[in-house]
Design a protein around this motif. Structure first.
Motif, PDB file in Angstrom:
ATOM      1  N   ASP A 110      44.938  86.147  53.597  1.00  0.00           N
ATOM      2  CA  ASP A 110      44.937  87.538  54.067  1.00  0.00           C
ATOM      3  C   ASP A 110      46.356  88.106  54.145  1.00  0.00           C
ATOM      4  O   ASP A 110      46.553  89.307  53.938  1.00  0.00           O
ATOM      5  CB  ASP A 110      44.271  87.639  55.439  1.00  0.00           C
ATOM      6  CG  ASP A 110      42.762  87.479  55.345  1.00  0.00           C
ATOM      7  OD1 ASP A 110      42.253  87.344  54.216  1.00  0.00           O
ATOM      8  OD2 ASP A 110      42.092  87.494  56.388  1.00  0.00           O
ATOM      9  N   LYS A 111      47.314  87.244  54.421  1.00  0.00           N
ATOM     10  CA  LYS A 111      48.700  87.687  54.509  1.00  0.00           C
ATOM     11  C   LYS A 111      49.179  88.238  53.172  1.00  0.00           C
ATOM     12  O   LYS A 111      49.867  89.269  53.116  1.00  0.00           O
ATOM     13  CB  LYS A 111      49.599  86.531  54.952  1.00  0.00           C
ATOM     14  CG  LYS A 111      51.060  86.916  55.125  1.00  0.00           C
ATOM     15  CD  LYS A 111      51.896  85.716  55.567  1.00  0.00           C
ATOM     16  CE  LYS A 111      53.380  86.095  55.673  1.00  0.00           C
ATOM     17  NZ  LYS A 111      54.210  84.930  56.048  1.00  0.00           N
ATOM     18  N   ARG A 112      48.813  87.565  52.084  1.00  0.00           N
ATOM     19  CA  ARG A 112      49.211  88.035  50.749  1.00  0.00           C
ATOM     20  C   ARG A 112      48.506  89.348  50.402  1.00  0.00           C
ATOM     21  O   ARG A 112      49.109  90.243  49.802  1.00  0.00           O
ATOM     22  CB  ARG A 112      48.899  86.960  49.689  1.00  0.00           C
ATOM     23  CG  ARG A 112      49.224  87.384  48.258  1.00  0.00           C
ATOM     24  CD  ARG A 112      50.678  87.756  48.068  1.00  0.00           C
ATOM     25  NE  ARG A 112      50.954  88.195  46.689  1.00  0.00           N
ATOM     26  CZ  ARG A 112      52.089  88.749  46.297  1.00  0.00           C
ATOM     27  NH1 ARG A 112      53.070  88.942  47.166  1.00  0.00           N
ATOM     28  NH2 ARG A 112      52.260  89.110  45.044  1.00  0.00           N
ATOM     29  N   GLU A 114      47.570  91.674  52.518  1.00  0.00           N
ATOM     30  CA  GLU A 114      48.286  92.706  53.279  1.00  0.00           C
ATOM     31  C   GLU A 114      49.626  93.031  52.619  1.00  0.00           C
ATOM     32  O   GLU A 114      50.045  94.185  52.564  1.00  0.00           O
ATOM     33  CB  GLU A 114      48.520  92.227  54.720  1.00  0.00           C
ATOM     34  CG  GLU A 114      47.257  92.005  55.542  1.00  0.00           C
ATOM     35  CD  GLU A 114      46.748  93.281  56.186  1.00  0.00           C
ATOM     36  OE1 GLU A 114      47.516  94.249  56.282  1.00  0.00           O
ATOM     37  OE2 GLU A 114      45.564  93.308  56.586  1.00  0.00           O
ATOM     38  N   GLU A 115      50.271  91.988  52.098  1.00  0.00           N
ATOM     39  CA  GLU A 115      51.588  92.159  51.471  1.00  0.00           C
ATOM     40  C   GLU A 115      51.511  93.060  50.241  1.00  0.00           C
ATOM     41  O   GLU A 115      52.326  93.982  50.088  1.00  0.00           O
ATOM     42  CB  GLU A 115      52.149  90.790  51.084  1.00  0.00           C
ATOM     43  CG  GLU A 115      53.579  90.829  50.553  1.00  0.00           C
ATOM     44  CD  GLU A 115      54.113  89.449  50.218  1.00  0.00           C
ATOM     45  OE1 GLU A 115      55.281  89.371  49.781  1.00  0.00           O
ATOM     46  OE2 GLU A 115      53.381  88.454  50.374  1.00  0.00           O
TER      47      GLU A 115
END
Length: 241
Positions: A110-112, A114-115
């Motif tokens: 999920d971090k990627r 969002e990135e």
């Protein structure tokens, strides 16, 4: 320098007489290569062959040393692309679309997601369904999907289409930053001369299915007032031959 894309003696002709003839190109790591030509010149045909969507009559394309024809999965394993139009599932949100696309890759969290939404300035629309999106918003989401896996090579067919002035500037900055900071290699087709001039460091002119010339943007602008003047000169010279 590391050779990332090698196109050798590529030919593809259609029944209507259109196609590409004997295309030869070498693109190196970190290049932003602009494939410039009018509509119908053969840009999309070349890029469809590069991404395995159609087969050539003859010739080959190697990406990161692997033949697209003989080693398709290896050739495409580190490639992100948009060919013709950026498609999405219209009943899903921007975030849900990227979540769906992430299933094709390993280790995309999920971090990627969002990135890449931040990089493409789509974070504020992450929870909106894409059926409401403008063409420019769809294009940005397509770029987000193309760079989701942190590819070494990104192939973009007319990435500036549908973007307003602010969107074009943002798109140029995204491409330049990835090329500079992550050494991502870009192969970009366009008929928009001004955007190619401001974005790409190397340019190849395709006209009537043939490569007229390949040069660095720096060399071109040292010898011509603009890329448009260079394009007109090369096309005019070719028509006289």
């Amino acid at each position: 320098m590391d050779k990332v894309i090698e196109i050798s003696n590529l030919n593809k002709m259609y029944k209507n007489g259109r196609g590409i003839v004997d295309i030869n190109l070498e693109i190196y790591k970190g290049d932003i290569f602009g494939f410039l030509g009018p509509n119908g010149a053969g840009k999309t045909t070349t890029m469809k062959i590069m991404t395995g969507l159609i087969k050539p009559n003859s010739g080959d394309v190697k990406i990161l040393g692997h033949s697209v024809i003989e080693e398709f999965e290896k050739a495409m394993s580190k490639v992100g692309c948009i060919i013709e139009t950026a498609e999405s599932y219209q009943y899903l949100t921007a975030y849900e679309n990227l979540k769906q696309f992430s299933r094709y890759y390993k280790n995309i969290d999920d971090k990627r997601i969002e990135e890449v939404l931040e990089i493409t300035d789509m974070i504020k629309f992450k929870n909106e369904k894409t059926r409401k999106f403008s063409l420019g918003m769809k294009q940005r989401l397509g770029i987000a999907a193309a760079i989701l896996s942190k590819p070494e090579v990104v192939i973009l067919d007319e990435p500036f289409n549908g973007l307003d002035v602010e969107g074009m500037i943002d798109m140029r900055n995204i491409i330049k930053n990835l090329a500079e900071k992550e050494k991502t290699t870009f192969f970009i087709s366009s008929h928009l001369i001004h955007d190619v001039e401001l974005t790409c460091n190397k340019i190849g002119i395709l006209y009537n299915g043939k490569i007229l010339n390949v040069d660095t943007t720096k060399n071109i602008l040292n010898n011509y007032a603009s890329l448009e003047n260079y394009f007109v000169s090369e096309v005019g010279r070719n028509d006289r031959i």
